[in-house]
Design a protein around this motif. Structure first.
Motif, PDB file in Angstrom:
ATOM      1  N   MET A 154      11.284  18.936 -10.452  1.00 36.69           N
ATOM      2  CA  MET A 154      10.461  17.733 -10.579  1.00 36.69           C
ATOM      3  C   MET A 154      11.318  16.477 -10.459  1.00 36.69           C
ATOM      4  SD  MET A 154       8.211  16.288 -13.764  1.00 36.69           S
ATOM      5  CE  MET A 154       9.671  15.891 -14.679  1.00 36.69           C
ATOM      6  N   ILE A 155      12.495  16.487 -11.061  1.00 38.19           N
ATOM      7  CA  ILE A 155      13.367  15.317 -10.994  1.00 38.19           C
ATOM      8  C   ILE A 155      13.805  15.052  -9.553  1.00 38.19           C
ATOM      9  CG2 ILE A 155      15.636  14.435 -11.675  1.00 38.19           C
ATOM     10  CD1 ILE A 155      15.143  15.794 -14.398  1.00 38.19           C
ATOM     11  N   VAL A 156      14.159  16.102  -8.836  1.00 39.56           N
ATOM     12  CA  VAL A 156      14.562  15.948  -7.436  1.00 39.56           C
ATOM     13  C   VAL A 156      13.386  15.452  -6.593  1.00 39.56           C
ATOM     14  CG1 VAL A 156      15.321  17.202  -5.387  1.00 39.56           C
ATOM     15  CG2 VAL A 156      16.423  17.621  -7.585  1.00 39.56           C
ATOM     16  N   ALA A 157      12.205  16.044  -6.798  1.00 36.54           N
ATOM     17  CA  ALA A 157      11.033  15.646  -6.018  1.00 36.54           C
ATOM     18  C   ALA A 157      10.625  14.206  -6.317  1.00 36.54           C
ATOM     19  CB  ALA A 157       9.875  16.596  -6.293  1.00 36.54           C
ATOM     20  N   CYS A 158      10.697  13.798  -7.580  1.00 36.43           N
ATOM     21  CA  CYS A 158      10.359  12.407  -7.922  1.00 36.43           C
ATOM     22  C   CYS A 158      11.382  11.437  -7.328  1.00 36.43           C
ATOM     23  CB  CYS A 158      10.275  12.232  -9.432  1.00 36.43           C
ATOM     24  SG  CYS A 158       8.727  12.810 -10.129  1.00 36.43           S
ATOM     25  N   ALA A 159      12.635  11.839  -7.286  1.00 36.59           N
ATOM     26  CA  ALA A 159      13.653  10.974  -6.675  1.00 36.59           C
ATOM     27  C   ALA A 159      13.376  10.805  -5.182  1.00 36.59           C
ATOM     28  CB  ALA A 159      15.036  11.564  -6.901  1.00 36.59           C
ATOM     29  N   LEU A 160      12.986  11.882  -4.517  1.00 38.15           N
ATOM     30  CA  LEU A 160      12.665  11.776  -3.096  1.00 38.15           C
ATOM     31  C   LEU A 160      11.414  10.943  -2.863  1.00 38.15           C
ATOM     32  CD1 LEU A 160      13.460  15.394  -1.888  1.00 38.15           C
ATOM     33  CD2 LEU A 160      14.750  13.317  -1.416  1.00 38.15           C
ATOM     34  N   ILE A 185       0.849  -1.200   0.000  1.00 42.36           N
ATOM     35  CA  ILE A 185       0.000   0.000   0.000  1.00 42.36           C
ATOM     36  C   ILE A 185       0.881   1.246   0.000  1.00 42.36           C
ATOM     37  CG2 ILE A 185      -1.636   1.332   1.395  1.00 42.36           C
ATOM     38  CD1 ILE A 185      -2.858  -1.368   2.242  1.00 42.36           C
ATOM     39  N   GLY A 186       1.959   1.225   0.769  1.00 42.59           N
ATOM     40  CA  GLY A 186       2.896   2.345   0.777  1.00 42.59           C
ATOM     41  C   GLY A 186       3.534   2.577  -0.579  1.00 42.59           C
ATOM     42  N   MET A 187       3.838   1.496  -1.284  1.00 43.87           N
ATOM     43  CA  MET A 187       4.384   1.633  -2.634  1.00 43.87           C
ATOM     44  C   MET A 187       3.364   2.256  -3.577  1.00 43.87           C
ATOM     45  SD  MET A 187       6.529  -1.895  -3.040  1.00 43.87           S
ATOM     46  CE  MET A 187       7.204  -1.502  -4.633  1.00 43.87           C
ATOM     47  N   GLY A 188       2.109   1.902  -3.412  1.00 42.50           N
ATOM     48  CA  GLY A 188       1.067   2.486  -4.257  1.00 42.50           C
ATOM     49  C   GLY A 188       0.913   3.973  -4.021  1.00 42.50           C
ATOM     50  N   PHE A 189       0.968   4.384  -2.761  1.00 40.65           N
ATOM     51  CA  PHE A 189       0.857   5.813  -2.463  1.00 40.65           C
ATOM     52  C   PHE A 189       2.065   6.582  -2.983  1.00 40.65           C
ATOM     53  CE2 PHE A 189      -2.210   4.704   1.084  1.00 40.65           C
ATOM     54  CZ  PHE A 189      -3.298   5.204   0.392  1.00 40.65           C
ATOM     55  N   SER A 190       3.212   5.929  -3.038  1.00 37.37           N
ATOM     56  CA  SER A 190       4.386   6.577  -3.616  1.00 37.37           C
ATOM     57  C   SER A 190       4.167   6.862  -5.100  1.00 37.37           C
ATOM     58  CB  SER A 190       5.614   5.686  -3.431  1.00 37.37           C
ATOM     59  OG  SER A 190       6.729   6.228  -4.090  1.00 37.37           O
ATOM     60  N   GLY A 191       3.565   5.925  -5.797  1.00 35.84           N
ATOM     61  CA  GLY A 191       3.251   6.136  -7.216  1.00 35.84           C
ATOM     62  C   GLY A 191       2.245   7.249  -7.419  1.00 35.84           C
ATOM     63  N   ILE A 192       1.262   7.321  -6.539  1.00 35.36           N
ATOM     64  CA  ILE A 192       0.282   8.405  -6.618  1.00 35.36           C
ATOM     65  C   ILE A 192       0.975   9.751  -6.413  1.00 35.36           C
ATOM     66  CG2 ILE A 192      -1.697   9.440  -5.442  1.00 35.36           C
ATOM     67  CD1 ILE A 192      -2.669   6.558  -4.924  1.00 35.36           C
ATOM     68  N   GLY A 193       1.895   9.811  -5.462  1.00 37.99           N
ATOM     69  CA  GLY A 193       2.631  11.050  -5.206  1.00 37.99           C
ATOM     70  C   GLY A 193       3.487  11.473  -6.380  1.00 37.99           C
ATOM     71  N   GLU A 194       4.122  10.515  -7.030  1.00 36.69           N
ATOM     72  CA  GLU A 194       4.934  10.845  -8.195  1.00 36.69           C
ATOM     73  C   GLU A 194       4.072  11.358  -9.340  1.00 36.69           C
ATOM     74  OE1 GLU A 194       7.848   7.970  -9.441  1.00 36.69           O
ATOM     75  OE2 GLU A 194       8.007   7.261  -7.373  1.00 36.69           O
ATOM     76  N   GLY A 195       2.916  10.775  -9.535  1.00 32.42           N
ATOM     77  CA  GLY A 195       2.001  11.269 -10.563  1.00 32.42           C
ATOM     78  C   GLY A 195       1.532  12.679 -10.271  1.00 32.42           C
TER      79      GLY A 195
END
Length: 94
Positions: A69-75, A35-45
């Motif tokens: 955006m690149i830095v934020a997606c990496a985090l 579930i945590g991995m799924g929320f990470s994908g939602i955040g990246e989107g």
């Protein structure tokens, strides 16, 4: 926070029951990590969508927005990587 405390109490009661194996608890932990991995994908989107929105409103800021955006997606991706590490540890160690 109250929800997490209730979940911890339920897991504690289930693991303290007579003859219970820990395999069920491992699979519950793996499911929570997924579930945590799924929320990470939602955040990246969300990060990508807001960056594109900013680029369309202000094209002169393209390079700065892209870098941010690149830095934020990496985090945001580190959350998924840590969850994947936890899943692998639970599968093979626990």
């Amino acid at each position: 926070m109250n929800l997490l405390m209730n979940l911890a109490n339920i897991i504690n009661v289930l693991s303290a029951s007579n003859g219970a194996s820990s395999n069920g608890m491992v699979f519950i932990g793996i499911g929570l990590a997924c579930i945590g991995m799924g929320f990470s994908g939602i955040g990246e989107g969300y990060i990508g969508g807001k960056t594109l929105e900013g680029m369309s409103r202000n094209p002169e800021m393209y390079s700065k927005l892209r870098t941010g955006m690149i830095v934020a997606c990496a985090l945001a991706e580190t959350t998924a990587i840590y969850a994947l590490l936890a899943i692998i540890l639970m599968l093979f160690v626990a």
